[in-house]
Design a protein around this motif. Structure first.
Motif, PDB file in Angstrom:
ATOM      1  N   GLU A   8     -27.659  15.973  48.841  1.00 61.58           N
ATOM      2  CA  GLU A   8     -28.737  16.721  48.209  1.00 61.58           C
ATOM      3  C   GLU A   8     -29.463  15.894  47.167  1.00 61.58           C
ATOM      4  OE1 GLU A   8     -27.908  19.081  50.884  1.00 61.58           O
ATOM      5  OE2 GLU A   8     -29.555  19.562  49.549  1.00 61.58           O
ATOM      6  N   ARG A   9     -28.714  15.114  46.382  1.00 59.16           N
ATOM      7  CA  ARG A   9     -29.403  14.318  45.377  1.00 59.16           C
ATOM      8  C   ARG A   9     -30.173  13.176  46.019  1.00 59.16           C
ATOM      9  NH1 ARG A   9     -25.136  15.875  42.667  1.00 59.16           N
ATOM     10  NH2 ARG A   9     -23.904  14.135  43.354  1.00 59.16           N
ATOM     11  N   THR A  11     -31.756  13.526  48.682  1.00 58.00           N
ATOM     12  CA  THR A  11     -32.997  14.175  49.104  1.00 58.00           C
ATOM     13  C   THR A  11     -33.988  14.261  47.963  1.00 58.00           C
ATOM     14  OG1 THR A  11     -31.658  15.508  50.600  1.00 58.00           O
ATOM     15  CG2 THR A  11     -33.910  16.224  50.256  1.00 58.00           C
ATOM     16  N   ILE A  12     -33.482  14.355  46.735  1.00 61.90           N
ATOM     17  CA  ILE A  12     -34.405  14.353  45.594  1.00 61.90           C
ATOM     18  C   ILE A  12     -35.239  13.094  45.610  1.00 61.90           C
ATOM     19  CG2 ILE A  12     -34.564  14.338  43.083  1.00 61.90           C
ATOM     20  CD1 ILE A  12     -31.843  15.692  43.032  1.00 61.90           C
ATOM     21  N   ALA A  16     -38.561  14.817  47.445  1.00 57.05           N
ATOM     22  CA  ALA A  16     -38.860  15.805  46.415  1.00 57.05           C
ATOM     23  C   ALA A  16     -40.260  16.360  46.577  1.00 57.05           C
ATOM     24  CB  ALA A  16     -38.717  15.182  45.037  1.00 57.05           C
ATOM     25  N   TRP A  49     -29.138  27.089  42.035  1.00 55.53           N
ATOM     26  CA  TRP A  49     -29.127  25.634  42.124  1.00 55.53           C
ATOM     27  C   TRP A  49     -29.218  25.240  43.593  1.00 55.53           C
ATOM     28  CZ3 TRP A  49     -24.741  28.508  41.413  1.00 55.53           C
ATOM     29  CH2 TRP A  49     -23.695  28.333  42.326  1.00 55.53           C
ATOM     30  N   TRP A  50     -29.505  23.952  43.829  1.00 53.61           N
ATOM     31  CA  TRP A  50     -29.446  23.440  45.194  1.00 53.61           C
ATOM     32  C   TRP A  50     -28.177  22.633  45.351  1.00 53.61           C
ATOM     33  CZ3 TRP A  50     -33.293  21.496  41.860  1.00 53.61           C
ATOM     34  CH2 TRP A  50     -33.133  20.176  41.453  1.00 53.61           C
ATOM     35  N   GLN A  81     -29.853  24.793  50.207  1.00 57.58           N
ATOM     36  CA  GLN A  81     -30.176  23.391  50.426  1.00 57.58           C
ATOM     37  C   GLN A  81     -31.434  23.076  49.628  1.00 57.58           C
ATOM     38  OE1 GLN A  81     -28.308  21.207  52.384  1.00 57.58           O
ATOM     39  NE2 GLN A  81     -26.820  22.875  52.482  1.00 57.58           N
ATOM     40  N   TYR A  82     -31.679  21.796  49.381  1.00 58.45           N
ATOM     41  CA  TYR A  82     -32.745  21.400  48.455  1.00 58.45           C
ATOM     42  C   TYR A  82     -34.109  22.008  48.792  1.00 58.45           C
ATOM     43  CZ  TYR A  82     -35.911  18.416  45.806  1.00 58.45           C
ATOM     44  OH  TYR A  82     -36.886  17.966  44.962  1.00 58.45           O
ATOM     45  N   TRP A  86     -36.377  25.283  46.717  1.00 56.75           N
ATOM     46  CA  TRP A  86     -37.700  25.302  46.104  1.00 56.75           C
ATOM     47  C   TRP A  86     -38.635  26.288  46.798  1.00 56.75           C
ATOM     48  CZ3 TRP A  86     -38.120  24.044  41.424  1.00 56.75           C
ATOM     49  CH2 TRP A  86     -37.317  23.041  40.868  1.00 56.75           C
ATOM     50  N   LEU A 311     -30.301  15.337  36.692  1.00 60.01           N
ATOM     51  CA  LEU A 311     -30.502  16.746  36.979  1.00 60.01           C
ATOM     52  C   LEU A 311     -30.407  17.478  35.651  1.00 60.01           C
ATOM     53  CD1 LEU A 311     -28.338  17.348  40.168  1.00 60.01           C
ATOM     54  CD2 LEU A 311     -30.801  17.027  40.021  1.00 60.01           C
ATOM     55  N   ARG A 346     -22.822  15.807  39.950  1.00 63.67           N
ATOM     56  CA  ARG A 346     -24.248  15.804  39.598  1.00 63.67           C
ATOM     57  C   ARG A 346     -24.632  14.555  38.804  1.00 63.67           C
ATOM     58  NH1 ARG A 346     -24.371  21.916  37.264  1.00 63.67           N
ATOM     59  NH2 ARG A 346     -22.779  20.929  35.971  1.00 63.67           N
TER      60      ARG A 346
END
Length: 429
Positions: A8-9, A11-12, A16, A49-50, A81-82, A86, A311, A346
């Motif tokens: 997931e991070r 993916t940031i 994003a 949260w994601w 999921q991310y 959103w 984060l 995180r």
């Protein structure tokens, strides 16, 4: 970002804002339904949260500790999921009903502040419900925008070069603090020629790396209200990228796309990849080699342009329970038991008390902590570049257009023109 949460991070960094590119928030909204209260004085706050199941399990354990300390505050949770996070958040905020407290990232602060969604937590600091003392390496300033405290960091990371160590050793390449981009190019050539593998996975869609390169040269990806570089700057960067693919120094983009979501490094298509330092955990779980962290190359042998990213936790401006939300955030960033549960899921804990409370025993986590300590010791860390409203859309466009270029669907000139066209719309609309 351990195991599944690590995806997931990543993916940031890589995606994003894509889910918000076609959606907008209304400037006005009805009263926030927010958390609820009960007759005995107990209140309920909503926390979103994601992430994936592993992160959810860890967070639920920390919430149990919080509710034990604050029996009059109940926490209702939600995670996605991310991209789905959103999409849902955008819908909730449009309807005036965002979660009371939620996971956030730097690219969204100005966006949602401009839409009157985020609570300035400064009042809660003054009231004594939230402490901003004891943060590492200036991270207490990370969530500040225009004098407002819009987010509180929960975990730090920084850009690094994740390398397949045996391949680099076989090629006789050795990255060191202060090495230059010329040194990096020479290492890529050695790896291609001596180890028979592309040196890099394709770094030219990584907005945060390009930001560091620009900062090394007195510019930045973003200013407070727009882009901090020119079309000529980006043309040079992407021209070099095209040459790297053509000469085999950079992995074949078609093959990289085919093995997603597995990384090119773990998939043995490349010997290195620029990404966030704690993603090395993911590569270790995906691949069969030994992976390590190498420093960012420099222009002058000194300035890397690096900063600690993070984060963070933010609060909804319309929450009915700002005090309770602040107490929740304070607990999550200062309580030592939380650090023991979350580990580096995180990122590295942002407060010193949590950093001291969790001392990793695994070699991978130890390497992450050592890498960030080395950045502090080397004195290379700077303040993060402000991200304007619309930055998330620019980042998504940068990734997508760079990939199209690498796949041969656009020329460099076409890619540069398209990026600036989309960015102009995102940053002025």
């Amino acid at each position: 970002m351990q195991q599944v949460g690590n995806v997931e991070r990543r993916t940031i960094l890589k995606a994003a804002g894509a889910s918000l590119a076609a959606a907008g928030l209304g400037a006005t909204a009805t009263a926030c339904e927010g958390g609820s209260g009960s007759g005995d004085g107990t209140v309920t706050i909503r926390y979103s949260w994601w992430g994936a199941e592993d992160r959810a399990e860890r967070i639920n354990k920390t919430i149990a500790l919080f509710e034990k300390k604050y029996p009059k505050i109940k926490v209702k949770t939600d995670f996605q999921q991310y991209a789905d996070f959103w999409k849902k958040f955008n819908t909730q905020a449009s309807g005036g009903n965002p979660p009371d407290v939620f996971q956030n990232a730097i690219g969204f602060l100005r966006k949602y502040d401009a839409k009157n969604v985020l609570l300035d937590l400064g009042d809660q600091v003054e009231a004594g419900n939230l402490s901003m003392d004891g943060f590492r390496a200036g991270l207490e300033k990370f969530g500040e925008v225009d004098g407002k405290l819009l987010g509180v960091p929960v975990g730090s990371n920084s850009m690094a070069l994740v390398i397949d160590k045996p391949v680099w050793t076989r090629a006789g390449a050795s990255p060191e603090q202060g090495w230059t981009w010329d040194d990096f190019d020479a290492a890529m050539t050695r790896i291609r020629d001596r180890a028979g593998r592309a040196g890099d996975s394709g770094m030219y869609g990584v907005m945060y790396l390009y930001d560091l390169y620009l900062r090394q040269n007195g510019k930045a990806f973003f200013t407070e209200d727009g882009l901090g570089f020119t079309e000529a700057d980006l043309t040079r960067w992407w021209t070099k990228a095209e040459k790297g693919v053509r000469t085999g120094l950079v992995a074949d983009a078609k093959k990289v796309v085919q093995i997603k979501p597995k990384s090119a490094v773990a998939g043995e298509l490349a010997a290195a990849e620029f990404t966030w330092d704690n993603f090395v955990v993911r590569y270790t779980s995906e691949g069969t080699s030994e992976y390590g962290l190498a420093p960012i190359p420099t222009t002058d042998g000194k300035k890397t342009g690096q900063y600690l990213g993070s984060l963070m936790l933010s609060a909804a401006k319309r929450t009915r329970h700002p005090k309770e939300v602040a107490q929740f955030i304070d607990f999550m960033v200062h309580d030592p038991e939380v650090a023991k549960i979350m580990g580096y899921d995180r990122g590295v804990p942002t407060t010193q008390v949590q950093y001291d409370a969790y001392r990793p025993t695994g070699e991978v986590d130890k390497s992450i902590a050592a890498y960030e300590e080395s950045l502090v010791k080397a004195g290379v860390l700077e303040t993060i570049t402000p991200h304007p409203d619309g930055a998330d859309i620019c980042e998504a466009a940068f990734l997508r257009i760079a990939e199209e270029m690498s796949l041969g669907k656009r020329s460099v000139d076409e890619a540069v023109e398209q990026f600036f066209t989309e960015s102009k719309t995102a940053l002025t609309g």
